[in-house]
Design a protein around this motif. Structure first.
Motif, mmCIF file in Angstrom:
data_model
loop_
_atom_site.group_PDB
_atom_site.id
_atom_site.type_symbol
_atom_site.label_atom_id
_atom_site.label_comp_id
_atom_site.label_asym_id
_atom_site.label_seq_id
_atom_site.Cartn_x
_atom_site.Cartn_y
_atom_site.Cartn_z
ATOM 1 N N THR A 137 58.425 51.080 40.936
ATOM 2 C CA THR A 137 57.535 51.768 39.997
ATOM 3 C C THR A 137 57.782 53.275 39.990
ATOM 4 O O THR A 137 57.565 53.937 38.970
ATOM 5 C CB THR A 137 56.066 51.480 40.323
ATOM 6 O OG1 THR A 137 55.816 51.813 41.692
ATOM 7 C CG2 THR A 137 55.740 50.009 40.106
ATOM 8 N N LYS B 105 60.823 46.954 32.570
ATOM 9 C CA LYS B 105 61.362 46.043 33.568
ATOM 10 C C LYS B 105 60.325 45.799 34.667
ATOM 11 O O LYS B 105 59.380 46.568 34.830
ATOM 12 C CB LYS B 105 62.644 46.634 34.189
ATOM 13 C CG LYS B 105 63.785 46.785 33.212
ATOM 14 C CD LYS B 105 64.311 45.443 32.768
ATOM 15 C CE LYS B 105 65.464 45.586 31.805
ATOM 16 N NZ LYS B 105 65.985 44.269 31.358
ATOM 17 N N ARG B 106 60.548 44.743 35.410
ATOM 18 C CA ARG B 106 59.636 44.404 36.500
ATOM 19 C C ARG B 106 60.193 44.925 37.835
ATOM 20 O O ARG B 106 61.416 45.041 38.015
ATOM 21 C CB ARG B 106 59.444 42.899 36.573
ATOM 22 C CG ARG B 106 58.719 42.339 35.371
ATOM 23 C CD ARG B 106 57.951 41.073 35.749
ATOM 24 N NE ARG B 106 57.212 40.551 34.615
ATOM 25 C CZ ARG B 106 55.959 40.892 34.344
ATOM 26 N NH1 ARG B 106 55.322 41.749 35.107
ATOM 27 N NH2 ARG B 106 55.341 40.369 33.311
ATOM 28 N N THR B 107 59.287 45.179 38.739
ATOM 29 C CA THR B 107 59.663 45.615 40.092
ATOM 30 C C THR B 107 60.629 44.611 40.702
ATOM 31 O O THR B 107 60.409 43.400 40.625
ATOM 32 C CB THR B 107 58.411 45.735 40.970
ATOM 33 O OG1 THR B 107 57.512 46.650 40.369
ATOM 34 C CG2 THR B 107 58.767 46.226 42.360
ATOM 35 N N GLU C 215 63.721 44.050 39.756
ATOM 36 C CA GLU C 215 64.817 43.689 38.855
ATOM 37 C C GLU C 215 65.986 44.652 39.011
ATOM 38 O O GLU C 215 65.810 45.818 39.372
ATOM 39 C CB GLU C 215 64.347 43.735 37.389
ATOM 40 C CG GLU C 215 63.615 42.517 36.919
ATOM 41 C CD GLU C 215 63.465 42.521 35.390
ATOM 42 O OE1 GLU C 215 62.364 42.829 34.919
ATOM 43 O OE2 GLU C 215 64.456 42.215 34.701
ATOM 44 N N THR D 288 57.123 47.906 35.895
ATOM 45 C CA THR D 288 55.755 47.418 36.157
ATOM 46 C C THR D 288 55.713 46.469 37.344
ATOM 47 O O THR D 288 56.755 45.945 37.767
ATOM 48 C CB THR D 288 55.192 46.708 34.928
ATOM 49 O OG1 THR D 288 56.004 45.565 34.663
ATOM 50 C CG2 THR D 288 55.199 47.607 33.703
#
Lengths: 115, 114
Positions: free
Chosen positions: B83, B13-15, B17, B114
């Motif tokens: 993160t 997943k992205r930061t 989210e 990430t």
């Protein structure tokens, strides 16, 4: 609060040797349970052995046995005749006798059995 | 045999989210737990639920919330993933009652943010 300490981050022995993993804990409780869990690369947490604090006799399960020293708050795991399949992370854990079954874990010991 | 199923084995997943980690058990257990596993730190309890809609904070609840709308399902929610929440997450369940009741663990979700 309870704490569990495993001071050996990694250990390595030859197949068929005997190995001992150390664990100490701190608690003010009188009745509790102690456990050793094994976590192979599959990640499945497998209960190896359980010790009730009120029992003086050390628990044994086939090749696995513990040395439970209540006064010293020490709970070591001995693996006899080690096998390649014993390679895994091993976690020592504590659970109070009262209340919900919340486990407090140690940091873990990565054990490698070499052929 | 008790089965505890975690919906994802790996998750990226992205930061920022919102992330949902799902856990389902099939044995009518009252207690359900979320642990986080990090190298050198072992497993640490994030949240615990002892009944539907009932929850209790564990040792490291900051940045997490949980939901238990049905007895068999316990969800861990990262409202805004960061993160430092990259980790292995393990769900467990057990019967309620006095004395020892064995815990049954899922196979873990390895989350990368990430």
């Amino acid at each position: 609060a309870q704490t569990v300490t495993q001071s050996q981050p990694e250990m390595s022995v030859q197949e068929a040797e005997t190995v001992t993993l150390s664990c100490t804990y701190d608690t003010s409780e009188n009745n509790y349970y102690l456990f050793w869990y094994k976590q192979p690369p599959s990640r499945q947490m497998i209960l190896v052995i359980r010790q009730e604090a009120y029992k003086q006799q050390n628990a044994t399960e086939n090749r696995f046995s513990v040395n439970f020293q209540k006064a010293a708050k020490s709970f070591s795991l001995k693996i006899s005749d080690s096998q390649l399949g014993d390679t895994a992370m091993y976690f020592c854990a504590f659970m109070k006798d009262q209340g919900a079954q919340k486990l407090v874990f140690g940091q873990g010991t990565r054990l490698t059995i070499n052929p | 045999d008790v089965k505890v199923t975690q919906s994802s084995r790996y998750l990226v997943k992205r930061t920022g989210e919102k992330v949902f980690l799902e856990c389902v058990q099939d044995m009518d257990h009252e207690n359900m737990f979320w642990y986080r596993q990090d190298p050198g730190l072992g497993l640490r309890l994030i949240y615990f639920s002892y009944d539907v809609k009932m929850k209790e904070k564990g040792d490291i609840p900051e940045g997490y919330s949980v939901s238990r709308e049905k007895k068999e399902r316990f969800s861990l929610i990262l409202e805004s993933a960061s993160t430092n929440q990259t980790s292995m997450y393990l769900c467990a369940s057990s019967l309620a009652g006095r004395g020892y009741r064995p815990l049954h663990f899922g196979n873990g979700t390895r989350l990368t943010v990430t």
